[in-house]
Motif scaffolding. Sequence first.
Motif, PDB file in Angstrom:
ATOM      1  N   MET A  68     -32.567  19.019   6.530  1.00 51.91           N
ATOM      2  CA  MET A  68     -33.203  18.200   5.497  1.00 51.91           C
ATOM      3  C   MET A  68     -32.599  16.796   5.468  1.00 51.91           C
ATOM      4  SD  MET A  68     -33.440  21.059   2.506  1.00 51.91           S
ATOM      5  CE  MET A  68     -34.762  22.268   2.494  1.00 51.91           C
ATOM      6  N   LEU A  69     -31.277  16.726   5.589  1.00 56.34           N
ATOM      7  CA  LEU A  69     -30.606  15.422   5.579  1.00 56.34           C
ATOM      8  C   LEU A  69     -30.923  14.622   6.843  1.00 56.34           C
ATOM      9  CD1 LEU A  69     -27.134  16.454   4.104  1.00 56.34           C
ATOM     10  CD2 LEU A  69     -29.067  15.391   2.905  1.00 56.34           C
ATOM     11  N   PHE A  70     -30.959  15.293   7.993  1.00 55.03           N
ATOM     12  CA  PHE A  70     -31.302  14.592   9.235  1.00 55.03           C
ATOM     13  C   PHE A  70     -32.735  14.067   9.180  1.00 55.03           C
ATOM     14  CE2 PHE A  70     -28.145  17.427  11.749  1.00 55.03           C
ATOM     15  CZ  PHE A  70     -27.092  16.641  11.333  1.00 55.03           C
ATOM     16  N   TYR A  71     -33.630  14.855   8.596  1.00 53.36           N
ATOM     17  CA  TYR A  71     -35.016  14.388   8.458  1.00 53.36           C
ATOM     18  C   TYR A  71     -35.039  13.065   7.697  1.00 53.36           C
ATOM     19  CZ  TYR A  71     -39.875  13.995   7.208  1.00 53.36           C
ATOM     20  OH  TYR A  71     -41.157  13.516   7.060  1.00 53.36           O
ATOM     21  N   ALA A  72     -34.326  13.022   6.568  1.00 55.23           N
ATOM     22  CA  ALA A  72     -34.292  11.802   5.758  1.00 55.23           C
ATOM     23  C   ALA A  72     -33.611  10.663   6.507  1.00 55.23           C
ATOM     24  CB  ALA A  72     -33.564  12.075   4.440  1.00 55.23           C
ATOM     25  N   LEU A  73     -32.468  10.952   7.148  1.00 54.82           N
ATOM     26  CA  LEU A  73     -31.721   9.920   7.865  1.00 54.82           C
ATOM     27  C   LEU A  73     -32.559   9.284   8.971  1.00 54.82           C
ATOM     28  CD1 LEU A  73     -29.045   8.429   8.595  1.00 54.82           C
ATOM     29  CD2 LEU A  73     -28.557  10.377  10.120  1.00 54.82           C
ATOM     30  N   PHE A  74     -33.180  10.114   9.813  1.00 54.24           N
ATOM     31  CA  PHE A  74     -33.913   9.569  10.946  1.00 54.24           C
ATOM     32  C   PHE A  74     -35.265   8.999  10.534  1.00 54.24           C
ATOM     33  CE2 PHE A  74     -30.949  12.457  13.335  1.00 54.24           C
ATOM     34  CZ  PHE A  74     -30.164  11.415  13.813  1.00 54.24           C
ATOM     35  N   TRP A  75     -35.806   9.437   9.412  1.00 54.63           N
ATOM     36  CA  TRP A  75     -36.998   8.776   8.848  1.00 54.63           C
ATOM     37  C   TRP A  75     -36.627   7.348   8.462  1.00 54.63           C
ATOM     38  CZ3 TRP A  75     -37.883   6.491   4.121  1.00 54.63           C
ATOM     39  CH2 TRP A  75     -39.218   6.176   3.820  1.00 54.63           C
ATOM     40  N   TRP A  76     -35.499   7.213   7.756  1.00 55.42           N
ATOM     41  CA  TRP A  76     -35.040   5.890   7.315  1.00 55.42           C
ATOM     42  C   TRP A  76     -34.659   5.015   8.509  1.00 55.42           C
ATOM     43  CZ3 TRP A  76     -29.969   3.919   7.771  1.00 55.42           C
ATOM     44  CH2 TRP A  76     -29.778   2.681   7.144  1.00 55.42           C
ATOM     45  N   MET A  77     -33.884   5.557   9.451  1.00 58.00           N
ATOM     46  CA  MET A  77     -33.469   4.776  10.614  1.00 58.00           C
ATOM     47  C   MET A  77     -34.667   4.348  11.458  1.00 58.00           C
ATOM     48  SD  MET A  77     -29.976   6.680  11.904  1.00 58.00           S
ATOM     49  CE  MET A  77     -29.823   5.623  13.335  1.00 58.00           C
ATOM     50  N   GLY A  78     -35.637   5.232  11.598  1.00 52.28           N
ATOM     51  CA  GLY A  78     -36.827   4.899  12.379  1.00 52.28           C
ATOM     52  C   GLY A  78     -37.571   3.711  11.797  1.00 52.28           C
ATOM     53  N   ARG A  79     -37.687   3.690  10.493  1.00 50.57           N
ATOM     54  CA  ARG A  79     -38.356   2.556   9.845  1.00 50.57           C
ATOM     55  C   ARG A  79     -37.524   1.291   9.936  1.00 50.57           C
ATOM     56  NH1 ARG A  79     -41.143   6.415   8.902  1.00 50.57           N
ATOM     57  NH2 ARG A  79     -43.115   6.554   7.846  1.00 50.57           N
ATOM     58  N   LEU A  80     -36.207   1.454   9.837  1.00 47.74           N
ATOM     59  CA  LEU A  80     -35.303   0.312   9.915  1.00 47.74           C
ATOM     60  C   LEU A  80     -35.367  -0.349  11.292  1.00 47.74           C
ATOM     61  CD1 LEU A  80     -32.965  -1.269   8.489  1.00 47.74           C
ATOM     62  CD2 LEU A  80     -31.407   0.343   9.595  1.00 47.74           C
ATOM     63  N   PHE A  81     -35.329   0.454  12.348  1.00 45.14           N
ATOM     64  CA  PHE A  81     -35.256  -0.085  13.703  1.00 45.14           C
ATOM     65  C   PHE A  81     -36.613  -0.434  14.316  1.00 45.14           C
ATOM     66  CE2 PHE A  81     -31.133   2.277  13.625  1.00 45.14           C
ATOM     67  CZ  PHE A  81     -30.321   1.154  13.690  1.00 45.14           C
ATOM     68  N   THR A  82     -37.681  -0.027  13.674  1.00 49.76           N
ATOM     69  CA  THR A  82     -39.003  -0.354  14.231  1.00 49.76           C
ATOM     70  C   THR A  82     -39.769  -1.326  13.337  1.00 49.76           C
ATOM     71  OG1 THR A  82     -40.073   1.524  13.130  1.00 49.76           O
ATOM     72  CG2 THR A  82     -39.200   1.885  15.367  1.00 49.76           C
ATOM     73  N   GLY A  83     -39.114  -1.850  12.337  1.00 46.87           N
ATOM     74  CA  GLY A  83     -39.797  -2.779  11.444  1.00 46.87           C
ATOM     75  C   GLY A  83     -40.824  -2.107  10.553  1.00 46.87           C
ATOM     76  N   GLY A  84     -40.597  -0.822  10.261  1.00 43.55           N
ATOM     77  CA  GLY A  84     -41.468  -0.103   9.336  1.00 43.55           C
ATOM     78  C   GLY A  84     -42.397   0.908   9.976  1.00 43.55           C
ATOM     79  N   ALA A  85     -42.578   0.839  11.295  1.00 40.01           N
ATOM     80  CA  ALA A  85     -43.514   1.760  11.961  1.00 40.01           C
ATOM     81  C   ALA A  85     -42.961   3.181  12.020  1.00 40.01           C
ATOM     82  CB  ALA A  85     -43.826   1.266  13.371  1.00 40.01           C
ATOM     83  N   GLY A  86     -41.660   3.312  12.183  1.00 44.06           N
ATOM     84  CA  GLY A  86     -41.030   4.636  12.241  1.00 44.06           C
ATOM     85  C   GLY A  86     -41.074   5.248  13.620  1.00 44.06           C
ATOM     86  N   TRP A  87     -40.217   6.243  13.810  1.00 42.93           N
ATOM     87  CA  TRP A  87     -40.168   6.984  15.061  1.00 42.93           C
ATOM     88  C   TRP A  87     -41.063   8.209  14.970  1.00 42.93           C
ATOM     89  CZ3 TRP A  87     -34.184   6.887  14.652  1.00 42.93           C
ATOM     90  CH2 TRP A  87     -33.682   5.695  15.187  1.00 42.93           C
ATOM     91  N   PRO A  88     -41.590   8.662  16.101  1.00 46.12           N
ATOM     92  CA  PRO A  88     -42.389   9.889  16.080  1.00 46.12           C
ATOM     93  C   PRO A  88     -41.566  11.079  15.554  1.00 46.12           C
ATOM     94  CG  PRO A  88     -42.574   8.790  18.219  1.00 46.12           C
ATOM     95  CD  PRO A  88     -41.496   8.078  17.446  1.00 46.12           C
ATOM     96  N   MET A  89     -42.243  11.985  14.878  1.00 45.49           N
ATOM     97  CA  MET A  89     -41.586  13.164  14.304  1.00 45.49           C
ATOM     98  C   MET A  89     -40.804  13.939  15.367  1.00 45.49           C
ATOM     99  SD  MET A  89     -41.380  15.086  11.447  1.00 45.49           S
ATOM    100  CE  MET A  89     -42.876  14.836  10.531  1.00 45.49           C
ATOM    101  N   GLY A  90     -41.393  14.133  16.537  1.00 48.80           N
ATOM    102  CA  GLY A  90     -40.727  14.877  17.597  1.00 48.80           C
ATOM    103  C   GLY A  90     -39.440  14.212  18.053  1.00 48.80           C
ATOM    104  N   PHE A  91     -39.454  12.891  18.123  1.00 48.95           N
ATOM    105  CA  PHE A  91     -38.256  12.156  18.509  1.00 48.95           C
ATOM    106  C   PHE A  91     -37.166  12.338  17.466  1.00 48.95           C
ATOM    107  CE2 PHE A  91     -35.784   8.131  18.531  1.00 48.95           C
ATOM    108  CZ  PHE A  91     -35.203   8.259  19.788  1.00 48.95           C
ATOM    109  N   ARG A  92     -37.538  12.295  16.187  1.00 46.97           N
ATOM    110  CA  ARG A  92     -36.568  12.490  15.109  1.00 46.97           C
ATOM    111  C   ARG A  92     -35.991  13.901  15.153  1.00 46.97           C
ATOM    112  NH1 ARG A  92     -39.425  11.461  10.019  1.00 46.97           N
ATOM    113  NH2 ARG A  92     -41.364  11.291  11.173  1.00 46.97           N
TER     114      ARG A  92
END
Length: 196
Positions: A68-92
């Motif tokens: 649960m924590l990793f989901y939140a962390l990588f959701w946030w990091m994905g948006r941070l590093f992509t300018g809001g687009a986020g990383w694909p769920m599978g990558f996270r």
Amino acid sequence: MLSRLNNKHYALITVLLLVLTAVILLAMGREPICKCGEIKLWTWDVNSSDNSQHIADWYTPSHIIHGMLFYALFWWMGRLFTGGAGWPMGFRLVLSVIVEAAWEIVENSSFIINRYREATIALDYFGDSVLNSVFDIIWMIFGFWLAARLPVWLTVVLILAMELIVGSIIRDNLTLNVIMLVYPLDAIREWQMQAY
């Protein structure tokens, strides 16, 4: 590169990471299954030699919370590093599996095993079986899956409930485990030892 991968690719990578983790743990000399020769779905006694040897135990909720924590962390990091687009769920998910697998390997090193034995209530801890480590990662994946489907408020409620329930039953949980591993406090250790 990420846009070329689909869910099947991420699933395959996840399975390969699980296999690689098992191979590394076996190469480190970890027992494949409990020395008792059995495979149990759940073990109740946190102070027995069965703990951390089977499919699930009182520390399983900690691994669900990791997901649960990793989901939140990588959701946030994905948006941070992509300018809001986020990383694909599978990558996270793959990132989460890498972190959890790395922890399982480090956790079963002699350094961390000895640290647990010195600083926590896990006096008879000798490391996880490979079966338990692989299932710890699978339980983390389950937590990640839950967090992807549940509202944030319900995920937070589940985390708090798991921490409180496990903490009240075995006087240990993810929060206490981290505190005692990183910065052991005598007051917590004494409270934990009163139950045994």
